[in-house]
Motif scaffolding. Structure first.
Motif, PDB file in Angstrom:
ATOM      1  N   UNK A  13       5.002 -11.829  -4.812  1.00  0.00           N
ATOM      2  CA  UNK A  13       5.452 -10.679  -4.055  1.00  0.00           C
ATOM      3  C   UNK A  13       6.636 -10.054  -4.784  1.00  0.00           C
ATOM      4  N   UNK A  14       6.887  -8.771  -4.589  1.00  0.00           N
ATOM      5  CA  UNK A  14       8.020  -8.154  -5.271  1.00  0.00           C
ATOM      6  C   UNK A  14       9.333  -8.733  -4.765  1.00  0.00           C
ATOM      7  N   UNK A  15      10.329  -8.770  -5.646  1.00  0.00           N
ATOM      8  CA  UNK A  15      11.689  -9.107  -5.244  1.00  0.00           C
ATOM      9  C   UNK A  15      12.332  -7.825  -4.738  1.00  0.00           C
ATOM     10  N   UNK A  78       3.843  -1.792  -2.188  1.00  0.00           N
ATOM     11  CA  UNK A  78       3.068  -2.493  -3.209  1.00  0.00           C
ATOM     12  C   UNK A  78       2.412  -1.494  -4.152  1.00  0.00           C
ATOM     13  N   UNK A  79       1.910  -0.401  -3.605  1.00  0.00           N
ATOM     14  CA  UNK A  79       1.245   0.613  -4.425  1.00  0.00           C
ATOM     15  C   UNK A  79       2.208   1.258  -5.417  1.00  0.00           C
ATOM     16  N   UNK A  80       3.496   1.310  -5.089  1.00  0.00           N
ATOM     17  CA  UNK A  80       4.472   1.845  -6.041  1.00  0.00           C
ATOM     18  C   UNK A  80       4.493   0.995  -7.308  1.00  0.00           C
ATOM     19  N   UNK A  81       4.349  -0.312  -7.158  1.00  0.00           N
ATOM     20  CA  UNK A  81       4.300  -1.206  -8.315  1.00  0.00           C
ATOM     21  C   UNK A  81       2.988  -1.049  -9.069  1.00  0.00           C
ATOM     22  N   UNK A  82       1.875  -1.073  -8.341  1.00  0.00           N
ATOM     23  CA  UNK A  82       0.580  -1.031  -9.018  1.00  0.00           C
ATOM     24  C   UNK A  82       0.347   0.309  -9.702  1.00  0.00           C
ATOM     25  N   UNK A  83       0.886   1.382  -9.152  1.00  0.00           N
ATOM     26  CA  UNK A  83       0.713   2.692  -9.780  1.00  0.00           C
ATOM     27  C   UNK A  83       1.640   2.849 -10.984  1.00  0.00           C
ATOM     28  N   UNK A  84       2.798   2.173 -10.937  1.00  0.00           N
ATOM     29  CA  UNK A  84       3.733   2.260 -12.067  1.00  0.00           C
ATOM     30  C   UNK A  84       3.205   1.499 -13.278  1.00  0.00           C
ATOM     31  N   UNK A  85       2.581   0.334 -13.047  1.00  0.00           N
ATOM     32  CA  UNK A  85       2.049  -0.494 -14.137  1.00  0.00           C
ATOM     33  C   UNK A  85       0.673  -1.007 -13.724  1.00  0.00           C
ATOM     34  N   UNK A  86      -0.335  -0.129 -13.749  1.00  0.00           N
ATOM     35  CA  UNK A  86      -1.655  -0.536 -13.266  1.00  0.00           C
ATOM     36  C   UNK A  86      -2.310  -1.641 -14.084  1.00  0.00           C
ATOM     37  N   UNK A  90      -1.594  -6.098  -9.517  1.00  0.00           N
ATOM     38  CA  UNK A  90      -2.749  -5.902  -8.644  1.00  0.00           C
ATOM     39  C   UNK A  90      -2.250  -6.036  -7.213  1.00  0.00           C
ATOM     40  N   UNK A  91      -2.610  -5.076  -6.366  1.00  0.00           N
ATOM     41  CA  UNK A  91      -2.132  -5.088  -4.989  1.00  0.00           C
ATOM     42  C   UNK A  91      -2.950  -5.980  -4.082  1.00  0.00           C
ATOM     43  N   UNK A  92      -2.242  -6.701  -3.207  1.00  0.00           N
ATOM     44  CA  UNK A  92      -2.862  -7.515  -2.160  1.00  0.00           C
ATOM     45  C   UNK A  92      -2.322  -6.992  -0.836  1.00  0.00           C
ATOM     46  N   UNK A  93      -3.198  -6.458  -0.018  1.00  0.00           N
ATOM     47  CA  UNK A  93      -2.790  -5.807   1.225  1.00  0.00           C
ATOM     48  C   UNK A  93      -2.512  -6.828   2.318  1.00  0.00           C
ATOM     49  N   UNK A  94      -1.757  -6.388   3.318  1.00  0.00           N
ATOM     50  CA  UNK A  94      -1.689  -7.126   4.571  1.00  0.00           C
ATOM     51  C   UNK A  94      -1.752  -6.127   5.702  1.00  0.00           C
ATOM     52  N   UNK A  95      -1.787  -6.649   6.948  1.00  0.00           N
ATOM     53  CA  UNK A  95      -1.951  -5.806   8.126  1.00  0.00           C
ATOM     54  C   UNK A  95      -1.147  -6.407   9.270  1.00  0.00           C
ATOM     55  N   UNK A  96      -0.995  -5.599  10.319  1.00  0.00           N
ATOM     56  CA  UNK A  96      -0.376  -6.061  11.556  1.00  0.00           C
ATOM     57  C   UNK A  96      -1.469  -6.705  12.396  1.00  0.00           C
ATOM     58  N   UNK A 113      -7.742   3.760  -0.696  1.00  0.00           N
ATOM     59  CA  UNK A 113      -6.791   4.779  -1.125  1.00  0.00           C
ATOM     60  C   UNK A 113      -5.702   4.227  -2.047  1.00  0.00           C
ATOM     61  N   UNK A 114      -5.250   3.008  -1.791  1.00  0.00           N
ATOM     62  CA  UNK A 114      -4.151   2.450  -2.575  1.00  0.00           C
ATOM     63  C   UNK A 114      -4.625   1.529  -3.690  1.00  0.00           C
TER      64      UNK A 114
END
Length: 276
Positions: A13-15, A78-86, A90-96, A113-114
Motif C-alpha cells: 500500500x502507499x505510504x 491509488x489511481x494517482x500512483x498507477x497513472x503516474x507510473x503505469x 498495479x491498483x488493487x481496489x477496495x470497497x465499503x 475506469x481506474x
C-alpha cells in the motif's frame, strides 16, 4: 541472477503518512517490525519507485483501504500512483463493505475506469469472515470482471480478534461456493498455515501470498510447499511499508530456491493469477 527482471510484490500500500491517525490498530505492528518511522512518512509515486529500485522490485500491487469508519486510502488515490507510473504500479481496489450495492458499483468503476486489477477486503477491519453474505455480491462481480479477490488470513498483527482469518471453514466455504473465483490469501495464515496450505491444494483457484512476514521467518511447511507441490500456488508479498522492500528481497536470496521456483514465486505466479 538479477531480481530486477520482473519481481512483483502482491501486497503493498502507499505510504500516505496517515496510518497512525486513520489506522491506529497497525501502529503497534509497525513498531514491532522496526518501521514505525513510516507510519507518518509520506512517499509520493516517484519516491516509492526509488524505494523499489533500491530493492530490485519491479512492480508493486498497491491497495486501497476502507474501514467501517470511512476511507483510509481511496481508489482514486491509488489511481494517482498507477497513472503516474503505469509500468511500476498495479491498483488493487477496495470497497465499503457496509454498503452492498454501492460497493458493487464502486468495484466496477475501480476496474473499468481506474484500471484496478483486483479487489481486496480485510475481514478483521469489518469483523466479518469472508463467507458473510455481504461479500457474496462482490464475488459475483469479481468473476464477471475476471479479477481476483484478495484477503487476509491468519492471526491479526493489530490487536483485533483473529477468528475472521481462519482459512477453515471460512475461505474454504467461499471457494466451494465460487469455484471460478480466484482467491489470493495474504499473510500466510499463521498459526493456521497448514490449514491454508490444505485449502490452496484443495482448490485450483486459491493461492497464498507471503506478505507481512520476512522470508527468514516463513514457516518450514510453507517453504516445502513453495519448493514442491505448491510452486504454482504461492506469491511474493511484503506488506510495504510495514516491511522494507530491500530486507524482503535480500532475504529471498537467502532461501536458496531453485531458479525456476524462484521465478514463479517472485513474478510468474502473480502474472498468471492477476493476468498482468
Amino acid at each position: 541472477m538479477s531480481l530486477r527482471s520482473g519481481a512483483i510484490d502482491a501486497w503493498a500500500q502507499p505510504a500516505m503518512g496517515n496510518l497512525r491517525e486513520r489506522m491506529p490498530e497497525v501502529a503497534r505492528l509497525f513498531e514491532k517490525s522496526g518501521s514505525a518511522d513510516l507510519l507518518e512518512r509520506r512517499l509520493d509515486p516517484a519516491q516509492t519507485v526509488a524505494e523499489m529500485d533500491k530493492a530490485g522490485v519491479d512492480t508493486l500491487m498497491l491497495a486501497a483501504w476502507c474501514r467501517p469508519e470511512g476511507w483510509v486510502i481511496d481508489n482514486d488515490q491509488i489511481a494517482e500512483f498507477t497513472h503516474a507510473f503505469p509500468d511500476r504500479f498495479v491498483g488493487v481496489a477496495t470497497v465499503d463493505l457496509g454498503k452492498p450495492m454501492a460497493a458493487v458499483r464502486e468495484l466496477e468503476r475501480a476496474v473499468t475506469e481506474l484500471g484496478c486489477k483486483a479487489l481486496r477486503v480485510v475481514p478483521w477491519l469489518w469483523k466479518l469472515p469472508p463467507d458473510d453474505r455481504l461479500y457474496y455480491p462482490l464475488y459475483v462481480k469479481c468473476i464477471e470482471l475476471d479479477i481476483p479477490f484478495c484477503t487476509q488470513v491468519g492471526h491479526t498483527g493489530p490487536l483485533m480478534p483473529s477468528e475472521t482469518g481462519r482459512p477453515v471453514p471460512y475461505l474454504d466455504r467461499v471457494a466451494l461456493d465460487f469455484p471460478e473465483l480466484r482467491i489470493v490469501a495474504g499473510h500466510i495464515g499463521h498459526p493456521w498455515t497448514d490449514e491454508m496450505i490444505g485449502v490452496a491444494w484443495k482448490h485450483d483457484n486459491v493461492f497464498i501470498d507471503t506478505s507481512a512476514y520476512l522470508p527468514r521467518y516463513y514457516p518450514s511447511q510453507l517453504l516445502h510447499f513453495i519448493r514442491s507441490y505448491g510452486q504454482d500456488k504461492v506469491l511474493f508479498g511484503s506488506n510495504f511499508p510495514q516491511l522494507s522492500l530491500s530486507r524482503c528481497m535480500e532475504q529471498v536470496k537467502g532461501l536458496d530456491l531453485p531458479a525456476e521456483v524462484e521465478a514463479k514465486f517472485l513474478r510468474g505466479n502473480a502474472r498468471r493469477v492477476f493476468k498482468l
